[in-house]
Design a protein around this motif. Structure first.
Motif, PDB file in Angstrom:
ATOM      1  N   TYR A   7     -29.649 -21.118  -3.392  1.00 29.78           N
ATOM      2  CA  TYR A   7     -28.732 -21.819  -2.494  1.00 29.78           C
ATOM      3  C   TYR A   7     -28.035 -22.927  -3.267  1.00 29.78           C
ATOM      4  O   TYR A   7     -28.413 -23.256  -4.394  1.00 29.78           O
ATOM      5  CB  TYR A   7     -29.503 -22.412  -1.301  1.00 29.78           C
ATOM      6  N   LYS A   8     -26.996 -23.543  -2.669  1.00 30.49           N
ATOM      7  CA  LYS A   8     -26.329 -24.709  -3.260  1.00 30.49           C
ATOM      8  C   LYS A   8     -26.799 -25.944  -2.504  1.00 30.49           C
ATOM      9  O   LYS A   8     -26.846 -25.952  -1.276  1.00 30.49           O
ATOM     10  CB  LYS A   8     -24.814 -24.578  -3.163  1.00 30.49           C
ATOM     11  N   ASP A   9     -27.131 -26.996  -3.277  1.00 36.02           N
ATOM     12  CA  ASP A   9     -27.590 -28.222  -2.635  1.00 36.02           C
ATOM     13  C   ASP A   9     -26.416 -29.079  -2.187  1.00 36.02           C
ATOM     14  O   ASP A   9     -25.256 -28.664  -2.265  1.00 36.02           O
ATOM     15  CB  ASP A   9     -28.577 -28.976  -3.538  1.00 36.02           C
ATOM     16  N   GLN A  10     -26.695 -30.284  -1.740  1.00 34.93           N
ATOM     17  CA  GLN A  10     -25.663 -31.170  -1.215  1.00 34.93           C
ATOM     18  C   GLN A  10     -24.642 -31.577  -2.270  1.00 34.93           C
ATOM     19  O   GLN A  10     -23.541 -31.992  -1.938  1.00 34.93           O
ATOM     20  CB  GLN A  10     -26.288 -32.408  -0.552  1.00 34.93           C
ATOM     21  N   ASP A  11     -24.975 -31.448  -3.567  1.00 30.73           N
ATOM     22  CA  ASP A  11     -24.051 -31.772  -4.654  1.00 30.73           C
ATOM     23  C   ASP A  11     -23.424 -30.517  -5.250  1.00 30.73           C
ATOM     24  O   ASP A  11     -22.857 -30.563  -6.335  1.00 30.73           O
ATOM     25  CB  ASP A  11     -24.786 -32.558  -5.750  1.00 30.73           C
ATOM     26  N   ASP A  12     -23.547 -29.383  -4.557  1.00 35.90           N
ATOM     27  CA  ASP A  12     -22.990 -28.103  -4.972  1.00 35.90           C
ATOM     28  C   ASP A  12     -23.669 -27.547  -6.230  1.00 35.90           C
ATOM     29  O   ASP A  12     -23.082 -26.777  -6.975  1.00 35.90           O
ATOM     30  CB  ASP A  12     -21.469 -28.209  -5.177  1.00 35.90           C
ATOM     31  N   VAL A  13     -24.912 -27.948  -6.466  1.00 39.52           N
ATOM     32  CA  VAL A  13     -25.693 -27.457  -7.593  1.00 39.52           C
ATOM     33  C   VAL A  13     -26.487 -26.237  -7.109  1.00 39.52           C
ATOM     34  O   VAL A  13     -27.099 -26.277  -6.044  1.00 39.52           O
ATOM     35  CB  VAL A  13     -26.665 -28.544  -8.113  1.00 39.52           C
ATOM     36  N   VAL A  14     -26.461 -25.170  -7.904  1.00 41.70           N
ATOM     37  CA  VAL A  14     -27.206 -23.970  -7.538  1.00 41.70           C
ATOM     38  C   VAL A  14     -28.691 -24.205  -7.833  1.00 41.70           C
ATOM     39  O   VAL A  14     -29.064 -24.607  -8.937  1.00 41.70           O
ATOM     40  CB  VAL A  14     -26.698 -22.728  -8.304  1.00 41.70           C
ATOM     41  N   CYS A  15     -29.523 -23.975  -6.821  1.00 41.37           N
ATOM     42  CA  CYS A  15     -30.964 -24.190  -6.943  1.00 41.37           C
ATOM     43  C   CYS A  15     -31.704 -22.947  -6.467  1.00 41.37           C
ATOM     44  O   CYS A  15     -31.146 -22.098  -5.777  1.00 41.37           O
ATOM     45  CB  CYS A  15     -31.398 -25.376  -6.082  1.00 41.37           C
ATOM     46  N   VAL A 116     -30.723 -23.954 -11.142  1.00 43.22           N
ATOM     47  CA  VAL A 116     -30.378 -22.757 -11.906  1.00 43.22           C
ATOM     48  C   VAL A 116     -29.220 -23.127 -12.838  1.00 43.22           C
ATOM     49  O   VAL A 116     -28.149 -23.534 -12.388  1.00 43.22           O
ATOM     50  CB  VAL A 116     -29.963 -21.589 -10.987  1.00 43.22           C
ATOM     51  N   LEU A 117     -29.448 -23.002 -14.136  1.00 41.46           N
ATOM     52  CA  LEU A 117     -28.423 -23.325 -15.124  1.00 41.46           C
ATOM     53  C   LEU A 117     -27.446 -22.160 -15.266  1.00 41.46           C
ATOM     54  O   LEU A 117     -27.769 -21.018 -14.907  1.00 41.46           O
ATOM     55  CB  LEU A 117     -29.084 -23.639 -16.464  1.00 41.46           C
ATOM     56  N   PRO A 118     -26.238 -22.414 -15.806  1.00 40.28           N
ATOM     57  CA  PRO A 118     -25.243 -21.345 -15.941  1.00 40.28           C
ATOM     58  C   PRO A 118     -25.745 -20.114 -16.700  1.00 40.28           C
ATOM     59  O   PRO A 118     -25.309 -18.999 -16.426  1.00 40.28           O
ATOM     60  CB  PRO A 118     -24.100 -22.022 -16.707  1.00 40.28           C
ATOM     61  N   ASP A 119     -26.681 -20.295 -17.635  1.00 38.92           N
ATOM     62  CA  ASP A 119     -27.185 -19.141 -18.389  1.00 38.92           C
ATOM     63  C   ASP A 119     -28.291 -18.396 -17.633  1.00 38.92           C
ATOM     64  O   ASP A 119     -28.888 -17.450 -18.137  1.00 38.92           O
ATOM     65  CB  ASP A 119     -27.682 -19.565 -19.767  1.00 38.92           C
ATOM     66  N   GLY A 120     -28.580 -18.841 -16.400  1.00 37.38           N
ATOM     67  CA  GLY A 120     -29.596 -18.173 -15.584  1.00 37.38           C
ATOM     68  C   GLY A 120     -30.991 -18.739 -15.744  1.00 37.38           C
ATOM     69  O   GLY A 120     -31.916 -18.341 -15.041  1.00 37.38           O
ATOM     70  N   CYS A 121     -31.171 -19.674 -16.682  1.00 44.03           N
ATOM     71  CA  CYS A 121     -32.473 -20.325 -16.862  1.00 44.03           C
ATOM     72  C   CYS A 121     -32.649 -21.389 -15.779  1.00 44.03           C
ATOM     73  O   CYS A 121     -31.701 -21.778 -15.113  1.00 44.03           O
ATOM     74  CB  CYS A 121     -32.552 -20.981 -18.244  1.00 44.03           C
TER      75      CYS A 121
END
Length: 128
Positions: A7-15, A116-121
């Motif tokens: 999901y995306k958190d309140q700061d639009d970060v994928v978690c 979740v980082l852009p490289d999938g890690c």
């Protein structure tokens, strides 16, 4: 098995929220540490709540109530919606957090929620 929730958190970060590990942690704590039986009806409700989660708000709600509410709920020990869980003393909360550290280490994760980082890690544990 419950799939992880991305999901995306309140700061639009994928978690990612490790739902199954979170459930396993609560289940083990209730049955092995507290030596309590799991109430089947409440357990089914909790599994449904975990499975139906889709948003940051869902994750925040379930993890913010973590320390005792959900454990008491799956043991069937809530009265009038909350009651008994409020009686857990601070030493029990310390035991829960100590056990959480052990559980996370055994499962090679830093937390139940990770970025979740852009490289999938994954990047460590995220805080709400």
């Amino acid at each position: 098995m419950i799939e992880d929730l991305i999901y995306k958190d309140q700061d639009d970060v994928v978690c990612i929220f490790h739902r199954q590990l979170y459930y396993d942690f609560l289940y083990k704590y209730v049955t092995e540490v507290l030596k309590e039986k799991i109430d089947e009806e409440s357990n089914k409700h909790f599994l449904k709540v975990l499975s139906d989660m889709t948003t940051f708000e869902d994750v925040a709600l379930i993890t913010m109530e973590f320390s005792s509410f959900w454990m008491y709920m799956i043991m069937g020990k809530l009265k009038d919606g909350y009651a008994e869980y409020n009686k857990v003393d601070s030493s029990k909360n310390k035991e829960i957090f100590d056990y959480e550290d052990i559980f996370l280490a055994e499962n090679n994760i830093e937390g139940f929620i990770e970025e979740v980082l852009p490289d999938g890690c994954f990047k460590g544990s995220c805080w709400l």
